[in-house]
Design a protein around this motif. Sequence first.
Motif, PDB file in Angstrom:
ATOM      1  N   LEU A 114       0.815  -1.216   0.000  1.00 50.03           N
ATOM      2  CA  LEU A 114       0.000   0.000   0.000  1.00 50.03           C
ATOM      3  C   LEU A 114       0.849   1.267   0.000  1.00 50.03           C
ATOM      4  CD1 LEU A 114      -2.864  -0.992   2.472  1.00 50.03           C
ATOM      5  CD2 LEU A 114      -2.886  -1.012  -0.025  1.00 50.03           C
ATOM      6  N   GLN A 115       2.177   1.091   0.162  1.00 54.11           N
ATOM      7  CA  GLN A 115       3.100   2.237   0.155  1.00 54.11           C
ATOM      8  C   GLN A 115       2.705   3.268   1.210  1.00 54.11           C
ATOM      9  OE1 GLN A 115       5.913   2.619  -2.096  1.00 54.11           O
ATOM     10  NE2 GLN A 115       5.509   0.437  -2.272  1.00 54.11           N
ATOM     11  N   GLU A 116       2.480   2.778   2.432  1.00 59.98           N
ATOM     12  CA  GLU A 116       2.162   3.694   3.527  1.00 59.98           C
ATOM     13  C   GLU A 116       2.573   3.052   4.852  1.00 59.98           C
ATOM     14  OE1 GLU A 116      -2.069   4.132   3.084  1.00 59.98           O
ATOM     15  OE2 GLU A 116      -2.500   2.363   4.293  1.00 59.98           O
ATOM     16  N   TRP A 117       2.666   3.879   5.886  1.00 64.12           N
ATOM     17  CA  TRP A 117       3.035   3.372   7.203  1.00 64.12           C
ATOM     18  C   TRP A 117       1.813   2.810   7.924  1.00 64.12           C
ATOM     19  CZ3 TRP A 117       7.974   2.744   8.324  1.00 64.12           C
ATOM     20  CH2 TRP A 117       8.929   3.559   7.718  1.00 64.12           C
ATOM     21  N   VAL A 118       2.038   1.759   8.714  1.00 70.13           N
ATOM     22  CA  VAL A 118       0.993   1.186   9.567  1.00 70.13           C
ATOM     23  C   VAL A 118       1.431   1.420  11.010  1.00 70.13           C
ATOM     24  CG1 VAL A 118      -0.155  -0.954  10.272  1.00 70.13           C
ATOM     25  CG2 VAL A 118       0.461  -0.606   7.871  1.00 70.13           C
ATOM     26  N   ILE A 119       0.559   2.004  11.828  1.00 66.20           N
ATOM     27  CA  ILE A 119       0.905   2.275  13.228  1.00 66.20           C
ATOM     28  C   ILE A 119       0.707   1.016  14.062  1.00 66.20           C
ATOM     29  CG2 ILE A 119       0.405   3.700  15.268  1.00 66.20           C
ATOM     30  CD1 ILE A 119       1.454   5.310  12.870  1.00 66.20           C
ATOM     31  N   LEU A 120       1.734   0.637  14.798  1.00 68.28           N
ATOM     32  CA  LEU A 120       1.639  -0.534  15.668  1.00 68.28           C
ATOM     33  C   LEU A 120       1.726  -0.054  17.117  1.00 68.28           C
ATOM     34  CD1 LEU A 120       1.989  -3.864  15.456  1.00 68.28           C
ATOM     35  CD2 LEU A 120       4.127  -3.266  16.556  1.00 68.28           C
ATOM     36  N   ALA A 121       0.692  -0.339  17.903  1.00 64.98           N
ATOM     37  CA  ALA A 121       0.698   0.014  19.324  1.00 64.98           C
ATOM     38  C   ALA A 121       0.278  -1.224  20.094  1.00 64.98           C
ATOM     39  CB  ALA A 121      -0.252   1.175  19.588  1.00 64.98           C
ATOM     40  N   ALA A 122       1.267  -1.981  20.551  1.00 65.26           N
ATOM     41  CA  ALA A 122       0.987  -3.265  21.203  1.00 65.26           C
ATOM     42  C   ALA A 122       0.146  -3.089  22.460  1.00 65.26           C
ATOM     43  CB  ALA A 122       2.296  -3.964  21.538  1.00 65.26           C
ATOM     44  N   THR A 123       0.205  -1.900  23.058  1.00 66.25           N
ATOM     45  CA  THR A 123      -0.500  -1.684  24.327  1.00 66.25           C
ATOM     46  C   THR A 123      -2.017  -1.653  24.166  1.00 66.25           C
ATOM     47  OG1 THR A 123      -0.212   0.660  23.958  1.00 66.25           O
ATOM     48  CG2 THR A 123       1.341  -0.397  25.465  1.00 66.25           C
ATOM     49  N   THR A 124      -2.513  -1.343  22.952  1.00 68.34           N
ATOM     50  CA  THR A 124      -3.970  -1.185  22.807  1.00 68.34           C
ATOM     51  C   THR A 124      -4.706  -2.493  23.091  1.00 68.34           C
ATOM     52  OG1 THR A 124      -3.754  -1.553  20.437  1.00 68.34           O
ATOM     53  CG2 THR A 124      -3.893   0.731  21.167  1.00 68.34           C
ATOM     54  N   SER A 125      -4.017  -3.641  22.871  1.00 67.74           N
ATOM     55  CA  SER A 125      -4.682  -4.923  23.142  1.00 67.74           C
ATOM     56  C   SER A 125      -4.790  -5.186  24.646  1.00 67.74           C
ATOM     57  CB  SER A 125      -3.927  -6.064  22.458  1.00 67.74           C
ATOM     58  OG  SER A 125      -2.632  -6.159  23.008  1.00 67.74           O
ATOM     59  N   GLN A 126      -4.077  -4.388  25.460  1.00 68.43           N
ATOM     60  CA  GLN A 126      -4.125  -4.567  26.920  1.00 68.43           C
ATOM     61  C   GLN A 126      -5.201  -3.696  27.570  1.00 68.43           C
ATOM     62  OE1 GLN A 126      -2.057  -6.901  28.113  1.00 68.43           O
ATOM     63  NE2 GLN A 126      -1.287  -7.127  26.031  1.00 68.43           N
ATOM     64  N   ARG A 127      -5.815  -2.816  26.754  1.00 69.08           N
ATOM     65  CA  ARG A 127      -6.823  -1.916  27.330  1.00 69.08           C
ATOM     66  C   ARG A 127      -7.977  -2.707  27.929  1.00 69.08           C
ATOM     67  NH1 ARG A 127      -7.570   2.246  22.347  1.00 69.08           N
ATOM     68  NH2 ARG A 127      -5.653   3.428  22.613  1.00 69.08           N
ATOM     69  N   PRO A 128      -8.508  -2.252  29.084  1.00 65.78           N
ATOM     70  CA  PRO A 128      -9.689  -2.943  29.627  1.00 65.78           C
ATOM     71  C   PRO A 128     -10.872  -2.776  28.683  1.00 65.78           C
ATOM     72  CG  PRO A 128      -9.133  -0.987  30.932  1.00 65.78           C
ATOM     73  CD  PRO A 128      -8.063  -1.130  29.906  1.00 65.78           C
ATOM     74  N   TRP A 129     -11.675  -3.822  28.502  1.00 62.52           N
ATOM     75  CA  TRP A 129     -12.795  -3.798  27.564  1.00 62.52           C
ATOM     76  C   TRP A 129     -14.093  -4.044  28.313  1.00 62.52           C
ATOM     77  CZ3 TRP A 129     -13.975  -2.207  22.923  1.00 62.52           C
ATOM     78  CH2 TRP A 129     -15.129  -2.685  22.297  1.00 62.52           C
ATOM     79  N   SER A 130     -15.031  -3.103  28.202  1.00 58.56           N
ATOM     80  CA  SER A 130     -16.320  -3.318  28.854  1.00 58.56           C
ATOM     81  C   SER A 130     -17.449  -3.281  27.824  1.00 58.56           C
ATOM     82  CB  SER A 130     -16.551  -2.263  29.944  1.00 58.56           C
ATOM     83  OG  SER A 130     -16.437  -0.967  29.378  1.00 58.56           O
ATOM     84  N   GLY A 131     -17.083  -3.323  26.537  1.00 59.34           N
ATOM     85  CA  GLY A 131     -18.093  -3.300  25.478  1.00 59.34           C
ATOM     86  C   GLY A 131     -18.658  -4.680  25.203  1.00 59.34           C
ATOM     87  N   GLU A 132     -19.303  -4.809  24.052  1.00 56.93           N
ATOM     88  CA  GLU A 132     -19.969  -6.067  23.713  1.00 56.93           C
ATOM     89  C   GLU A 132     -18.954  -7.184  23.464  1.00 56.93           C
ATOM     90  OE1 GLU A 132     -23.331  -7.695  20.553  1.00 56.93           O
ATOM     91  OE2 GLU A 132     -22.480  -5.702  20.313  1.00 56.93           O
ATOM     92  N   MET A 133     -19.288  -8.399  23.886  1.00 53.49           N
ATOM     93  CA  MET A 133     -18.443  -9.565  23.630  1.00 53.49           C
ATOM     94  C   MET A 133     -19.168 -10.462  22.629  1.00 53.49           C
ATOM     95  SD  MET A 133     -15.814  -9.139  25.707  1.00 53.49           S
ATOM     96  CE  MET A 133     -15.032 -10.641  26.284  1.00 53.49           C
ATOM     97  N   ILE A 134     -18.426 -10.999  21.657  1.00 51.57           N
ATOM     98  CA  ILE A 134     -19.026 -11.853  20.630  1.00 51.57           C
ATOM     99  C   ILE A 134     -18.790 -13.316  20.991  1.00 51.57           C
ATOM    100  CG2 ILE A 134     -19.043 -12.397  18.157  1.00 51.57           C
ATOM    101  CD1 ILE A 134     -19.849  -9.521  18.780  1.00 51.57           C
ATOM    102  N   LYS A 135     -19.855 -14.097  20.961  1.00 49.87           N
ATOM    103  CA  LYS A 135     -19.711 -15.534  21.236  1.00 49.87           C
ATOM    104  C   LYS A 135     -19.197 -16.233  19.978  1.00 49.87           C
ATOM    105  CE  LYS A 135     -23.675 -15.734  24.381  1.00 49.87           C
ATOM    106  NZ  LYS A 135     -24.729 -14.891  23.792  1.00 49.87           N
ATOM    107  N   ALA A 136     -18.437 -17.326  20.171  1.00 51.55           N
ATOM    108  CA  ALA A 136     -17.890 -18.064  19.031  1.00 51.55           C
ATOM    109  C   ALA A 136     -19.025 -18.575  18.144  1.00 51.55           C
ATOM    110  CB  ALA A 136     -17.038 -19.222  19.523  1.00 51.55           C
ATOM    111  N   LYS A 137     -20.034 -19.157  18.729  1.00 49.85           N
ATOM    112  CA  LYS A 137     -21.204 -19.635  17.983  1.00 49.85           C
ATOM    113  C   LYS A 137     -22.388 -18.880  18.561  1.00 49.85           C
ATOM    114  CE  LYS A 137     -22.693 -22.965  15.045  1.00 49.85           C
ATOM    115  NZ  LYS A 137     -22.139 -23.298  13.742  1.00 49.85           N
TER     116      LYS A 137
END
Length: 249
Positions: free
Chosen positions: A18-41
């Motif tokens: 794509l000839q562009e930079w991609v921002i990588l922020a490993a910390t965002t996956s550690q953020r607490p999540w209180s939103g909707e959760m998706i079930k596998a099935k």
Amino acid sequence: MASQAHLNKWEKRWHPLLQEWVILAATTSQRPWSGEMIKAKEENLPEFDPGCYLCPGVVRASGEKNPEYRGPYAFTNDFASFSMDAPDVHRDEGFEKTEPVHGTCRVICFTHQHNLTMAELERHEIEAIVKVWQKEYSTLGQHPKIQNVLIFENKGKVIGVSNPHPHGQIYATNFIPRICQRQLDSFIQYHKEHKSGLLADIVKYELEKQKRIICENKHFVAFIPFFARFVYETYIVPKRHIASISEMT
Ligand SMILES: [Zn+2]
């Protein structure tokens, strides 16, 4: 001294296609999540749903009745975003510039069974889907107005696909979408500079590194690209050089 654990958590990575930079922020996956959760099935679905417009024998909103199909089934979307019948109108007045958009939208039901996903199908059933993709790609691509054939699947309620029946779509258009065009330009530019193929060289690099390979067999390799933009982003690439899906055997 700063802890090693904090190193390399924020960086930008170059996306060579794509000839562009991609921002990588490993910390965002550690953020607490209180939103909707998706079930596998999500729920227990029936094998046939008479209220589903993709199931065999059901009459769709257009009044057309689906055949009693088995395996994959392709048809033109009743509410298509593009049409071959679009009026040939060009306009350029001030900030109002328009061009006609010609094309077609196809729906591919992966199977007659309402309650399965492609991952749950048998190998020969998946091969039948690939054969439909190839046929659609060749047929649509031969139309003089069509410049690009995009085969894709949007899946899950969370991104607005309300019908759980396993299906994908094809957009065949009289223009090349911006991202596809940018990738094409990158391939051409890379070949001019290196006298080799960009994707072939990426695959060669990943096979040497063996850090991001998910699986590999004689004919294909699946890996997470170094420059992935999304969680679980995966490239599945044939080892043999082919120009399109229609050359797959
Ligand atoms: Zn269905």
